[in-house]
Structure formats: C-alpha cells, structure tokens
Scaffold this active site. Structure first.
Site, PDB file in Angstrom:
ATOM      1  N   PRO A  87      -2.909  22.783  25.408  1.00 54.69           N
ATOM      2  CA  PRO A  87      -3.775  21.873  24.650  1.00 54.69           C
ATOM      3  C   PRO A  87      -4.131  22.431  23.271  1.00 54.69           C
ATOM      4  O   PRO A  87      -4.624  21.706  22.418  1.00 54.69           O
ATOM      5  CB  PRO A  87      -5.025  21.739  25.521  1.00 54.69           C
ATOM      6  N   GLU A 114      -5.761  28.843  34.611  1.00 55.81           N
ATOM      7  CA  GLU A 114      -6.758  28.837  33.532  1.00 55.81           C
ATOM      8  C   GLU A 114      -6.179  29.127  32.147  1.00 55.81           C
ATOM      9  O   GLU A 114      -6.902  29.155  31.178  1.00 55.81           O
ATOM     10  CB  GLU A 114      -7.842  29.885  33.825  1.00 55.81           C
ATOM     11  N   ARG A 151      16.330  10.902  24.815  1.00 59.48           N
ATOM     12  CA  ARG A 151      16.684   9.535  24.407  1.00 59.48           C
ATOM     13  C   ARG A 151      17.186   9.458  22.966  1.00 59.48           C
ATOM     14  O   ARG A 151      17.805   8.484  22.573  1.00 59.48           O
ATOM     15  CB  ARG A 151      15.512   8.576  24.640  1.00 59.48           C
ATOM     16  N   ASP A 166      11.989   1.144  17.598  1.00 61.25           N
ATOM     17  CA  ASP A 166      10.837   1.730  18.288  1.00 61.25           C
ATOM     18  C   ASP A 166       9.573   1.746  17.452  1.00 61.25           C
ATOM     19  O   ASP A 166       9.631   1.865  16.239  1.00 61.25           O
ATOM     20  CB  ASP A 166      11.086   3.218  18.588  1.00 61.25           C
TER      21      ASP A 166
END
Ligand code: ADE
Length: 228
Positions: A87, A114, A151, A166
């Site tokens: 993150p 963690e 893709r 897209d």
C-alpha cells in the site's frame, strides 16, 4: 514475456490462470508464468518466513532472507523488473501497465502478515499500490497487475475485444455502450446510435466520453500527458 510471482499462497492464483483471456494467452505462449513459494527458501525451523519486529510491537514481519534467496534463484534476475506490492507503493495506473507490457520479464513480490523487513526494498526496482486500502496480502494486487499487462501483449486481445476503446486508453473514461434490445422497460438506446451516420456517432461518443470524464473523474482531464 515472463512473469514470476513470489508468494506464500500460489494456490490463490489457480482459478485466475485457468480462465478466459489469461488462460488463452498462456496457452498461446504469449506469456510464461512462474510461481515461486518463498517459503521453500526458508532455512528456519518449520520453514518459518516471518518473525517478531525489532523495537517491539504486535504482529510479525516477513523476513528478508527467504525473499532474497527466492529472487536470486530466478535466472537473469538482474534484468527483470522487480516489483513489490505494498500500500506504500506508487498508485497503479494504465500508463504503468503500458510500460510494464514492454518488459521481457517482471517479478512480483507478494507480502503477507504485517509487512516486510524494510531491507527487502534494496533488492527491488519498483513498489506498486493498487489503491488506498489495505488488503491481507499482495496476491490480489499481483493478479490485477498481471491481468492489466497480459491483455496489452501483442496478439492477446482479438479485434472484437480491442483495448483501443478502453477507459483510460486515451486518458478519458469510455463512452456509454448499448446492445439489444433497443427498448428495455422504457429505457431506449440513444437514437444517434441507430442513425447509421458514423460521423455523428463518433462525435456523440467523443462528447459522451468527455462529459462522463468531466462528471466522474475531472482529475483525468488535468493530466499533462493526456492524448486528447
Ligand atoms: N498489499 C496490501 N494492500 C495492498 C495494496 N492496496 N496495494 C498493493 N499491495 C498491497
């Protein structure tokens, strides 16, 4: 392209790799995927891969050596793009997917518990976050990256599922699309789309894409590298 995935949970990827476009791409040899369980590289008792945190505190931290050894076991690791899923990483965007799709070899390191011993950061090239929320591990982010990259590889999508329309392809959200029936519970397809006038249809789609982007994601229109 080759993709190596370092994870403690290789089973999580089974369904993902055995379906649809991803399965087809692997079968056609467009991409080779290698799963590495870095628990196999632990030299501790019971193949332990985590330990308590220096300085004290609750929770466990992934140790650096099993991940380092797993990385070193990969041939030509020096030339691969080594990515840590966290993150704390760079927010993931289509532009990054586009550049990763040019690489010959990417390595994705999925953490759990963690967090990592911070020293792992000396052995990777890039940290990526798929959004400002915390997941239990890097496996779902790794799948998101693998999917978005595969893709884009030449010959993976057919014309009918082409990515040039897209959302994000040209820095804007996609225009609204419709299929049969023409009238669903009184909600009708916009008349311009059945007019047969391709110039008008193109104009309508461009306008709608811009309107939608302005309403939902005005930040995209501010980007300096947008193509419109
Ligand atoms: N690991 C846990 N949460 C994550 C996130 N949002 N992005 C990337 N890796 C993660």
């Amino acid at each position: 392209m080759k993709i190596s995935i370092l994870t403690l949970f290789p089973e999580m990827f089974k369904g993902f790799f055995s379906e649809s476009i991803i399965k087809r791409a692997i079968k056609a040899g467009k991409v080779e995927v290698e799963m590495i369980n870095f628990r196999d590289f632990s030299t501790r008792k019971h193949q332990q891969v985590d330990d308590t945190t220096y300085g004290g505190g609750a929770g466990m931290v992934l140790a650096v050596e099993p991940i380092y050894r797993a990385l070193q076991s990969i041939p030509d690791i020096e030339s691969a793009v080594k990515i840590l899923l966290t993150p704390q990483g760079e927010p993931y965007h289509q532009e990054r997917a586009n550049t990763l799709a040019q690489a010959d070899h990417i390595v994705l390191v999925c953490g759990h518990y963690e967090g990592f011993d911070d020293r792992i950061r000396n052995f990777i090239d890039l940290e990526i976050s798929i959004g400002d929320y915390v997941l239990t591990g890097g496996e779902i982010p790794a799948m998101a990256i693998v999917d978005s990259v595969i893709r884009l590889l030449p010959g993976v999508l057919t014309n009918s599922d082409s990515y040039t329309q897209d959302s994000f392809y040209d820095g804007m959200l996609e225009y609204p699309q419709y299929t049969k029936p023409y009238d669903f519970m009184g909600y009708k397809v916009p008349d311009v789309l059945i007019s047969g006038n391709h110039q008008e249809i193109d104009k309508w789609r461009r306008n709608e894409a811009e309107k939608r982007t302005r309403e939902r994601r005005p930040d995209l229109l501010e980007k300096p590298n947008k193509k419109h």
